[in-house]
Design a protein around this motif. Structure first.
Motif, PDB file in Angstrom:
ATOM      1  N   LYS A  86       0.615  -1.406   0.110  1.00 21.74           N
ATOM      2  CA  LYS A  86       0.075   0.295   0.027  1.00 21.74           C
ATOM      3  C   LYS A  86       0.606   1.485  -0.062  1.00 21.74           C
ATOM      4  O   LYS A  86       0.226   2.020  -0.826  1.00 21.74           O
ATOM      5  N   LEU A  87       2.158   1.440   0.501  1.00 20.26           N
ATOM      6  CA  LEU A  87       3.470   2.458   0.623  1.00 20.26           C
ATOM      7  C   LEU A  87       3.659   2.675  -0.985  1.00 20.26           C
ATOM      8  O   LEU A  87       3.637   3.990  -1.189  1.00 20.26           O
ATOM      9  N   ALA A  88       3.438   1.750  -1.480  1.00 21.11           N
ATOM     10  CA  ALA A  88       3.398   2.106  -3.295  1.00 21.11           C
ATOM     11  C   ALA A  88       2.757   3.409  -3.744  1.00 21.11           C
ATOM     12  O   ALA A  88       3.822   4.180  -4.800  1.00 21.11           O
ATOM     13  N   ASP A  89       1.713   3.853  -3.943  1.00 23.54           N
ATOM     14  CA  ASP A  89       0.258   4.266  -3.691  1.00 23.54           C
ATOM     15  C   ASP A  89       1.256   5.628  -3.585  1.00 23.54           C
ATOM     16  O   ASP A  89       1.086   6.067  -2.801  1.00 23.54           O
ATOM     17  N   GLY A  90       1.912   6.588  -4.365  1.00 20.38           N
ATOM     18  CA  GLY A  90       2.286   8.053  -4.001  1.00 20.38           C
ATOM     19  C   GLY A  90       3.951   8.047  -3.881  1.00 20.38           C
ATOM     20  O   GLY A  90       4.922   9.484  -3.983  1.00 20.38           O
ATOM     21  N   ARG A  91       4.218   6.849  -4.079  1.00 21.34           N
ATOM     22  CA  ARG A  91       5.633   6.860  -3.540  1.00 21.34           C
ATOM     23  C   ARG A  91       6.711   5.632  -4.897  1.00 21.34           C
ATOM     24  O   ARG A  91       7.558   6.447  -5.218  1.00 21.34           O
ATOM     25  N   ALA A  92       5.703   4.628  -5.098  1.00 18.24           N
ATOM     26  CA  ALA A  92       6.764   4.978  -6.424  1.00 18.24           C
ATOM     27  C   ALA A  92       7.044   5.211  -7.261  1.00 18.24           C
ATOM     28  O   ALA A  92       5.832   6.170  -7.512  1.00 18.24           O
ATOM     29  N   ASP A  94       8.178   3.492  -9.834  1.00 18.98           N
ATOM     30  CA  ASP A  94       8.200   2.383 -11.335  1.00 18.98           C
ATOM     31  C   ASP A  94       7.146   2.196 -11.464  1.00 18.98           C
ATOM     32  O   ASP A  94       7.079   1.488 -10.645  1.00 18.98           O
ATOM     33  N   GLY A  95       6.920   1.497 -12.987  1.00 19.15           N
ATOM     34  CA  GLY A  95       5.233   1.177 -12.178  1.00 19.15           C
ATOM     35  C   GLY A  95       4.604   0.349 -12.830  1.00 19.15           C
ATOM     36  O   GLY A  95       3.770  -0.522 -12.487  1.00 19.15           O
ATOM     37  N   GLN A  96       5.716  -0.669 -12.623  1.00 20.66           N
ATOM     38  CA  GLN A  96       6.302  -2.561 -12.677  1.00 20.66           C
ATOM     39  C   GLN A  96       6.292  -2.246 -11.173  1.00 20.66           C
ATOM     40  O   GLN A  96       5.673  -3.522 -10.371  1.00 20.66           O
ATOM     41  N   ILE A  97       6.730  -1.805 -10.310  1.00 21.62           N
ATOM     42  CA  ILE A  97       6.747  -1.634  -8.663  1.00 21.62           C
ATOM     43  C   ILE A  97       5.071  -1.494  -8.708  1.00 21.62           C
ATOM     44  O   ILE A  97       4.656  -2.379  -8.124  1.00 21.62           O
ATOM     45  N   THR A  98       4.403  -0.337  -8.972  1.00 22.41           N
ATOM     46  CA  THR A  98       3.038   0.334  -8.350  1.00 22.41           C
ATOM     47  C   THR A  98       2.264  -1.479  -9.130  1.00 22.41           C
ATOM     48  O   THR A  98       1.345  -2.188  -7.985  1.00 22.41           O
ATOM     49  N   SER A  99       2.383  -1.875 -10.106  1.00 23.77           N
ATOM     50  CA  SER A  99       2.194  -3.136 -10.650  1.00 23.77           C
ATOM     51  C   SER A  99       1.827  -3.586  -9.604  1.00 23.77           C
ATOM     52  O   SER A  99       0.580  -5.074  -9.397  1.00 23.77           O
ATOM     53  N   LEU A 100       2.824  -4.097  -9.427  1.00 19.85           N
ATOM     54  CA  LEU A 100       3.698  -6.042  -8.521  1.00 19.85           C
ATOM     55  C   LEU A 100       3.024  -5.693  -7.334  1.00 19.85           C
ATOM     56  O   LEU A 100       2.498  -7.106  -6.887  1.00 19.85           O
ATOM     57  N   ALA A 101       2.481  -4.122  -7.079  1.00 15.03           N
ATOM     58  CA  ALA A 101       1.912  -4.386  -5.389  1.00 15.03           C
ATOM     59  C   ALA A 101       1.065  -4.233  -5.304  1.00 15.03           C
ATOM     60  O   ALA A 101      -0.126  -5.225  -4.192  1.00 15.03           O
ATOM     61  N   GLY A 102       0.168  -4.064  -6.700  1.00 10.34           N
ATOM     62  CA  GLY A 102      -1.617  -4.141  -7.011  1.00 10.34           C
ATOM     63  C   GLY A 102      -2.037  -5.817  -6.659  1.00 10.34           C
ATOM     64  O   GLY A 102      -2.383  -5.964  -5.918  1.00 10.34           O
ATOM     65  N   LYS A 103      -0.421  -6.282  -7.202  1.00  9.99           N
ATOM     66  CA  LYS A 103      -0.873  -7.492  -7.515  1.00  9.99           C
ATOM     67  C   LYS A 103      -0.777  -8.296  -6.311  1.00  9.99           C
ATOM     68  O   LYS A 103      -1.897  -9.604  -5.899  1.00  9.99           O
ATOM     69  N   ILE A 104       0.124  -7.930  -5.069  1.00 16.35           N
ATOM     70  CA  ILE A 104       0.687  -8.947  -3.939  1.00 16.35           C
ATOM     71  C   ILE A 104      -0.687  -8.237  -2.927  1.00 16.35           C
ATOM     72  O   ILE A 104      -0.957  -9.540  -2.400  1.00 16.35           O
ATOM     73  N   GLU A 105      -1.538  -6.891  -3.830  1.00 19.00           N
ATOM     74  CA  GLU A 105      -2.855  -6.892  -1.822  1.00 19.00           C
ATOM     75  C   GLU A 105      -4.062  -7.629  -2.829  1.00 19.00           C
ATOM     76  O   GLU A 105      -4.287  -8.344  -1.957  1.00 19.00           O
ATOM     77  N   ASP A 153       9.540   1.677   8.079  1.00 21.67           N
ATOM     78  CA  ASP A 153      10.106   3.580   8.597  1.00 21.67           C
ATOM     79  C   ASP A 153      10.463   4.394   7.174  1.00 21.67           C
ATOM     80  O   ASP A 153      10.628   5.075   6.138  1.00 21.67           O
ATOM     81  N   ARG A 154      12.039   3.356   7.011  1.00 23.06           N
ATOM     82  CA  ARG A 154      12.776   3.616   6.238  1.00 23.06           C
ATOM     83  C   ARG A 154      11.601   3.588   4.647  1.00 23.06           C
ATOM     84  O   ARG A 154      12.580   4.985   3.589  1.00 23.06           O
ATOM     85  N   LEU A 155      11.028   2.268   4.686  1.00 20.59           N
ATOM     86  CA  LEU A 155      10.270   2.204   3.111  1.00 20.59           C
ATOM     87  C   LEU A 155       8.892   3.932   3.320  1.00 20.59           C
ATOM     88  O   LEU A 155       8.956   4.153   2.029  1.00 20.59           O
ATOM     89  N   LYS A 156       8.456   3.889   4.531  1.00 23.68           N
ATOM     90  CA  LYS A 156       7.187   5.003   4.216  1.00 23.68           C
ATOM     91  C   LYS A 156       8.497   6.622   3.739  1.00 23.68           C
ATOM     92  O   LYS A 156       7.529   7.554   3.087  1.00 23.68           O
ATOM     93  N   ALA A 157       9.617   6.449   4.645  1.00 31.01           N
ATOM     94  CA  ALA A 157      10.559   7.484   3.910  1.00 31.01           C
ATOM     95  C   ALA A 157      10.596   7.414   2.580  1.00 31.01           C
ATOM     96  O   ALA A 157      10.952   9.430   2.261  1.00 31.01           O
ATOM     97  N   ALA A 158      10.934   6.950   2.093  1.00 29.76           N
ATOM     98  CA  ALA A 158      11.430   7.257   0.481  1.00 29.76           C
ATOM     99  C   ALA A 158      10.044   7.227  -0.446  1.00 29.76           C
ATOM    100  O   ALA A 158       9.051   7.178  -0.367  1.00 29.76           O
ATOM    101  N   LYS A 159      10.974   8.271  -1.329  1.00 28.34           N
ATOM    102  CA  LYS A 159       9.904   8.812  -2.896  1.00 28.34           C
ATOM    103  C   LYS A 159      11.027   7.916  -4.145  1.00 28.34           C
ATOM    104  O   LYS A 159      12.109   8.075  -4.698  1.00 28.34           O
TER     105      LYS A 159
END
Length: 219
Positions: A86-92, A94-105, A153-159
Motif C-alpha cells: 500500500k505504500l507504493a501508492d504515491g511513492r513508487a 516505477d510502473g512495474q513496482i506499482t503493478s506488482l504491489a497491486g498484485k500482492i494486495e 519507517d525507511r520505506l515510508k520515507a522513501a520516494k
C-alpha cells in the motif's frame, strides 16, 4: 316440460366444461410456475455450492500443530506485505513496482481471510501464543522475512527510485521468508487446504521474487 328440462342442461355442461378448462389451465400454470420455482431452486443450490466452495474450511480434526502455526504466522506476515504494498501508492516511481504491489494486495488479502476462517473452524486463536514464537528464529518478530519497524519507517520515507529499490529489496527478503514457511507447511502440515495454499505461496511469490530481481537489475 321437455323443453324446460333440456334448457338448463346445456349451460350446466358448458359451466362444467369451462370449469374443467380453467382447472386444467390452472394446473398448467401451476406446473409452469413450479418449473420456474425449481429453476430458481437449482440456481440457488448452485450458488450455494459455489459459495460453500469459496468459503470452505478444513474439517475439524483434520489438522495438526503445523497447520495451526502456518496460519497463525502467515496472517501477520501477509498483513505486513499488504502494508508494504500500500505504500507504493504515491511513492513508487516505477510502473512495474506499482503493478506488482497491486498484485500482492489482490492475492494476499483473500488469503488472510481464508486462514482466519480455518483458525476459527479449528477453535484456535488468530494470534500465536508466545510459546510458539521461539521456534521461528527469523526476522524481527520471530517470523521469516519480517521487516523491523526501522525498515518500515525507511520505506515510508522513501520516494521515487529510492522507494523502488528499497521496496524490491525488502519484498524479496519478505517473500523468501514466506516461501520458507510455506515449504515447512508442505513438509509437516496435514490438512490439504493449508498445504494447497502453501503451494500457491511458493509458486506465486517465487515468480514475484524473480520479477523483483529483474527490476533491481535495471534500476
Amino acid at each position: 316440460m321437455t323443453n324446460f328440462q333440456h334448457a338448463p342442461r346445456r349451460p350446466r355442461g358448458r359451466r362444467l366444461a369451462v370449469v374443467g378448462i380453467v382447472a386444467t389451465g390452472g394446473l398448467l400454470l401451476a406446473a409452469c410456475g413450479g418449473n420456474d420455482d425449481m429453476k430458481g431452486m437449482d440456481h440457488g443450490s448452485k450458488d450455494s455450492s459455489a459459495s460453500a466452495k469459496a468459503t470452505a474450511t478444513p474439517a475439524r480434526g483434520d489438522f495438526n500443530d503445523a497447520d495451526v502455526s502456518f496460519a497463525q504466522m502467515m496472517i501477520p506476515h501477509h498483513q505486513q506485505a499488504l502494508e508494504m504494498a500500500k505504500l507504493a501508492d504515491g511513492r513508487a516511481g516505477d510502473g512495474q513496482i506499482t503493478s506488482l504491489a497491486g498484485k500482492i494486495e489482490k492475492a494476499q488479502d483473500p488469503e488472510i481471510t481464508t486462514m482466519k476462517s480455518w483458525l476459527n473452524a479449528w477453535g484456535k486463536p488468530v494470534s500465536p501464543s508466545s510459546d510458539s514464537m521461539p521456534g521461528m528464529d527469523h526476522g524481527s518478530d520471530g517470523m521469516a522475512g519480517m521487516m523491523s519497524q526501522k525498515d518500515m519507517d525507511r520505506l515510508k520515507a522513501a520516494k521515487g527510485a529510492d522507494f523502488d529499490r528499497a521496496f524490491a529489496q525488502m519484498m524479496i527478503h519478505h517473500h523468501k521468508g514466506a516461501i520458507t514457511m510455506a515449504e515447512d507447511e508442505q513438509k509437516s502440515g496435514r490438512t490439504a487446504a493449508a498445504k494447497k495454499l502453501a503451494g500457491d505461496v511458493i509458486k506465486n511469490q517465487s515468480a514475484e521474487v524473480t520479477t523483483l530481481r529483474k527490476i533491481l537489475d535495471r534500476l
